[in-house]
Enzyme design. Structure first.
Site, PDB file in Angstrom:
ATOM      1  N   ASP A   1      -2.165  -0.948  12.942  1.00  0.00           N
ATOM      2  CA  ASP A   1      -2.657   0.306  12.221  1.00  0.00           C
ATOM      3  C   ASP A   1      -3.930   0.676  12.816  1.00  0.00           C
ATOM      4  O   ASP A   1      -4.376   2.013  12.428  1.00  0.00           O
ATOM      5  CB  ASP A   1      -2.892   0.036  10.653  1.00  0.00           C
ATOM      6  CG  ASP A   1      -3.521  -1.347  10.450  1.00  0.00           C
ATOM      7  OD1 ASP A   1      -3.266  -2.500  11.053  1.00  0.00           O
ATOM      8  OD2 ASP A   1      -4.736  -1.349   9.796  1.00  0.00           O
TER       9      ASP A   1
ATOM     10  N   HIS B   1      -6.691  -9.780  -4.382  1.00  0.00           N
ATOM     11  CA  HIS B   1      -5.809  -8.655  -4.263  1.00  0.00           C
ATOM     12  C   HIS B   1      -4.528  -8.583  -5.225  1.00  0.00           C
ATOM     13  O   HIS B   1      -3.446  -8.556  -5.044  1.00  0.00           O
ATOM     14  CB  HIS B   1      -5.109  -8.856  -2.895  1.00  0.00           C
ATOM     15  CG  HIS B   1      -5.972  -8.331  -1.796  1.00  0.00           C
ATOM     16  ND1 HIS B   1      -6.450  -7.250  -1.473  1.00  0.00           N
ATOM     17  CD2 HIS B   1      -6.455  -9.146  -0.594  1.00  0.00           C
ATOM     18  CE1 HIS B   1      -7.171  -7.053  -0.335  1.00  0.00           C
ATOM     19  NE2 HIS B   1      -7.406  -8.201   0.128  1.00  0.00           N
TER      20      HIS B   1
ATOM     21  N   TRP C   1      -6.883 -14.178  11.312  1.00  0.00           N
ATOM     22  CA  TRP C   1      -6.832 -12.634  11.501  1.00  0.00           C
ATOM     23  C   TRP C   1      -8.355 -11.965  11.880  1.00  0.00           C
ATOM     24  O   TRP C   1      -8.656 -11.180  12.320  1.00  0.00           O
ATOM     25  CB  TRP C   1      -6.448 -12.143  10.331  1.00  0.00           C
ATOM     26  CG  TRP C   1      -7.407 -12.001   8.868  1.00  0.00           C
ATOM     27  CD1 TRP C   1      -7.397 -13.124   8.040  1.00  0.00           C
ATOM     28  CD2 TRP C   1      -7.987 -11.182   8.481  1.00  0.00           C
ATOM     29  NE1 TRP C   1      -8.327 -12.766   7.027  1.00  0.00           N
ATOM     30  CE2 TRP C   1      -8.757 -11.448   7.301  1.00  0.00           C
ATOM     31  CE3 TRP C   1      -8.577  -9.771   9.087  1.00  0.00           C
ATOM     32  CZ2 TRP C   1      -9.967 -10.704   6.552  1.00  0.00           C
ATOM     33  CZ3 TRP C   1      -9.386  -9.092   8.215  1.00  0.00           C
ATOM     34  CH2 TRP C   1     -10.101  -9.639   7.094  1.00  0.00           C
TER      35      TRP C   1
ATOM     36  N   GLU D   1      -9.931 -12.292   1.424  1.00  0.00           N
ATOM     37  CA  GLU D   1     -10.782 -11.622   0.671  1.00  0.00           C
ATOM     38  C   GLU D   1     -10.645 -11.551  -0.754  1.00  0.00           C
ATOM     39  O   GLU D   1     -10.539 -10.552  -1.619  1.00  0.00           O
ATOM     40  CB  GLU D   1     -10.056  -9.969   1.158  1.00  0.00           C
ATOM     41  CG  GLU D   1     -10.306  -9.682   2.726  1.00  0.00           C
ATOM     42  CD  GLU D   1      -9.876  -8.302   2.739  1.00  0.00           C
ATOM     43  OE1 GLU D   1     -10.405  -7.660   3.948  1.00  0.00           O
ATOM     44  OE2 GLU D   1      -8.890  -7.751   2.211  1.00  0.00           O
TER      45      GLU D   1
ATOM     46  N   GLU E   1      -2.282   1.456   4.541  1.00  0.00           N
ATOM     47  CA  GLU E   1      -3.053   2.310   3.571  1.00  0.00           C
ATOM     48  C   GLU E   1      -2.997   3.626   4.393  1.00  0.00           C
ATOM     49  O   GLU E   1      -3.074   4.667   3.535  1.00  0.00           O
ATOM     50  CB  GLU E   1      -4.571   1.923   3.957  1.00  0.00           C
ATOM     51  CG  GLU E   1      -4.954   0.461   3.180  1.00  0.00           C
ATOM     52  CD  GLU E   1      -4.683  -0.832   4.030  1.00  0.00           C
ATOM     53  OE1 GLU E   1      -4.027  -0.718   4.914  1.00  0.00           O
ATOM     54  OE2 GLU E   1      -5.465  -1.627   3.417  1.00  0.00           O
TER      55      GLU E   1
ATOM     56  N   ARG F   1       0.861  -1.163   0.071  1.00  0.00           N
ATOM     57  CA  ARG F   1      -0.067   0.055  -0.072  1.00  0.00           C
ATOM     58  C   ARG F   1       0.885   1.387   0.058  1.00  0.00           C
ATOM     59  O   ARG F   1       0.631   2.154  -0.682  1.00  0.00           O
ATOM     60  CB  ARG F   1      -0.947   0.022   1.048  1.00  0.00           C
ATOM     61  CG  ARG F   1      -2.219  -0.737   1.008  1.00  0.00           C
ATOM     62  CD  ARG F   1      -2.006  -2.109   0.526  1.00  0.00           C
ATOM     63  NE  ARG F   1      -3.323  -2.951   0.199  1.00  0.00           N
ATOM     64  CZ  ARG F   1      -3.984  -3.770   1.414  1.00  0.00           C
ATOM     65  NH1 ARG F   1      -3.316  -3.734   2.335  1.00  0.00           N
ATOM     66  NH2 ARG F   1      -4.739  -4.374   1.006  1.00  0.00           N
TER      67      ARG F   1
ATOM     68  N   ASP G   1      -0.081  -6.393  -3.962  1.00  0.00           N
ATOM     69  CA  ASP G   1      -1.603  -6.414  -3.612  1.00  0.00           C
ATOM     70  C   ASP G   1      -2.076  -5.380  -4.747  1.00  0.00           C
ATOM     71  O   ASP G   1      -1.391  -5.253  -5.740  1.00  0.00           O
ATOM     72  CB  ASP G   1      -1.758  -5.501  -2.209  1.00  0.00           C
ATOM     73  CG  ASP G   1      -2.731  -5.950  -1.528  1.00  0.00           C
ATOM     74  OD1 ASP G   1      -3.835  -5.755  -1.925  1.00  0.00           O
ATOM     75  OD2 ASP G   1      -2.909  -6.345  -0.419  1.00  0.00           O
TER      76      ASP G   1
END
Length: 531
Positions: free
Chosen positions: A407, A248, A380, A312, A457, A148, A177
């Site tokens: 983060d 991703h 996670w 994801e 991010e 990112r 990603d």
């Protein structure tokens, strides 16, 4: 002549397993000599000698000795240290244990020993006593997202030093990603010519987030990565690489459109955050492409574990694309969504054939038998994934976002910069136990350990990474090193505030102060999205 007051023997972070202080001190001066395990001696002379001005000449029977004697100690990475007015004697199970003993000595010398060069002259003192130390977990890690926001190589090397200073032993590098591809692959130049660069970046989170039209990017050559791996090995840290598939992957598809579900569509490297719908197709040529990528990854990274991602992965494109639907039928899969597990299994088996273990995020458990035996699950989305993995006979790493995503915001302070995710304070992180209380009897050994996650991010500079990670990573290091019953937050907070934050300050770490951000650490006008 300036004589720095030593820290007490119980001022170490993470706290040693047992500490027995004595009232005397040991004086180190220009005549102090050093001997023993070569790597620990070299590191101590270069790092601590460089900061203190002590020559630390090598001698057959040095005043400071590091010996590797595996039969005498608790197990891997353990050490025993005795400090008397006459000298320091370290007995370590292995070179890693000797290195951790050297790190402990550096802490006990005080903040001045954490500087890059000499700022005072004269002798230095150590507190006397005995320490015995060993880690709770074999996997004590930190994940760093370089996709990112790219970090220059020098900052990755500095991050290695910070992990080692806290006796963390795994650096998980997120190299690819939707927003960037950071690893050079010979023969596939567009991955870095195109995939490593984007035209701008989303600024902030939530519905009022804006767009910063400033190009961003960068990548690491093979030589850069070999240097990082070598430097980490000197600090007894394993670098675990991650190439995320089959989702991703927008940066890869932007580089080579044939990898996507529509080879005629031209995508850009994504400038937003979140989950892109663009996924890899399931053609054998795409499998071969990523086999080639992973072959290069294993040629650069000697880590026994390689992360294939697997998180994801929306099935929308597979379900809507005629060729993907046909491909799933050709493969005998019940539905296009099952391409997720099929692709992951191909990559995991390829890594197994290369002598490596695949690591995947916990969605791999929902991907239709994606994991061959020997694979590892990173839990996670809470701890359930880890428990399911253990029940299925897999090892797991506990890294739930609700507990150890650094983060995420660390306070409800009104000036907290870009507050996203769950509120996790320093105390919250310190209180976390990676082994759930309801684990089945006899299964706790399958929890290899824990790791913090540093997604970037909203961390667009090294100083922002420092702010998010520290001092909470100090707490996570103690979680990974000590059992829950051996930890006490009040006592940890005292060690941190009195002794350890001055060390980090001397090293130049731009950590978050315990009472809130400094004015220049705030991000006025950049929206967050708390959960």
């Amino acid at each position: 002549m300036n004589h720095e007051t030593p820290c007490p023997l119980n001022a170490v972070v993470p706290r040693p397993a047992t500490v027995h202080p004595r009232p005397e001190t040991l004086v180190l001066d220009a005549d102090t000599t050093i001997a023993g395990e070569a790597d620990a001696v070299r590191w101590f002379r270069e790092t601590v000698g460089g900061a203190t001005g002590l020559p630390l000449r090598e001698a057959r029977n040095g005043h400071i000795t590091f010996r590797v004697t595996p039969g005498e100690l608790h197990g891997p990475e353990s050490y025993r240290m005795s400090i008397t007015p006459e000298g320091v004697s370290v007995r370590a199970h292995d070179p890693a244990g000797a290195h951790y003993a050297a790190q402990t000595l550096r802490q006990l010398l005080g903040a001045g020993a954490w500087r890059e060069s000499v700022v005072r002259t004269g002798p230095w003192t150590l507190p006397c006593g005995e320490l015995e130390d060993h880690p709770r977990f074999s996997w004590r890690g930190c994940h760093l997202d370089l996709a990112r926001h790219f970090l220059p190589k020098r900052e990755v090397l500095r991050f290695v030093e910070l992990l080692a200073a806290h006796k963390l032993n795994v650096l998980h590098l997120h190299l690819t990603d939707d927003q960037g591809w950071r690893i050079e692959v010979p023969g596939l130049p567009r991955l870095t010519e195109v995939g490593a660069w984007r035209s701008g970046s989303q600024l902030g989170a939530g519905p009022t987030a804006e767009h910063l039209a400033r190009p961003h990017g960068g990548y690491y050559t093979s030589e850069d990565l070999l240097e990082i791996v070598s430097y980490a090995a000197e600090h007894h840290i394993t670098v675990v690489p991650e190439v995320d598939v089959p989702g991703h992957c927008q940066a890869a598809i932007a580089s080579y459109p044939r990898l996507g579900t529509d080879p005629h569509r031209r995508l850009d490297v994504w400038t937003g955050w979140g989950v892109s719908e663009h996924v890899l197709n399931a053609e054998e040529s795409t499998v071969d492409f990523f086999r080639r990528v992973f072959d290069h990854v294993v040629s650069v990274f000697p880590s026994p574990v390689v992360c294939v991602g697997g998180d994801e992965v929306p099935a929308t494109e597979w379900e809507n694309d005629r060729r993907c639907r046909e491909r799933s039928r050709e493969l005998g899969l019940p539905e296009p969504a099952a391409l997720h597990g099929w692709f992951l299994r191909r990559m995991a088996e390829h890594l197994r054939d290369r002598g490596r273990r695949a690591l995947g995020w916990d969605e791999v458990l929902d991907a239709g038998g994606a994991l061959p035996s020997g694979s590892i699950v990173a839990s996670w989305r809470g701890e359930e994934g880890g428990k399911r993995a253990v029940a299925a006979g897999h090892d797991t790493i506990m890294c739930p976002e609700q507990e150890v995503y650094l983060d995420h915001r660390q306070a409800d302070h009104p000036e907290e910069p870009v507050p996203v995710g769950y509120l996790r304070t320093l105390e919250d992180v310190h209180d976390y136990d990676p082994v759930p209380s309801d684990m089945p009897d006899g299964s706790a050994h399958r929890v290899l350990g824990t790791q913090a996650q540093v997604w970037t991010e909203h961390l667009d500079s090294p100083s922002r990474v420092d702010y998010a990670a520290f001092p909470r990573l100090c707490a996570l290091a103690e979680v990974a090193w000590l059992s829950a019953r051996a930890r006490n937050f009040t006592e940890f907070h005292r060690r941190l505030a009195t002794y350890h934050l001055p060390r980090l300050e001397a090293l130049g770490v731009e950590f978050r102060p315990l009472d809130g951000p400094r004015p220049w650490q705030t991000r006025p006008g950049v929206p967050g999205k708390p959960r």
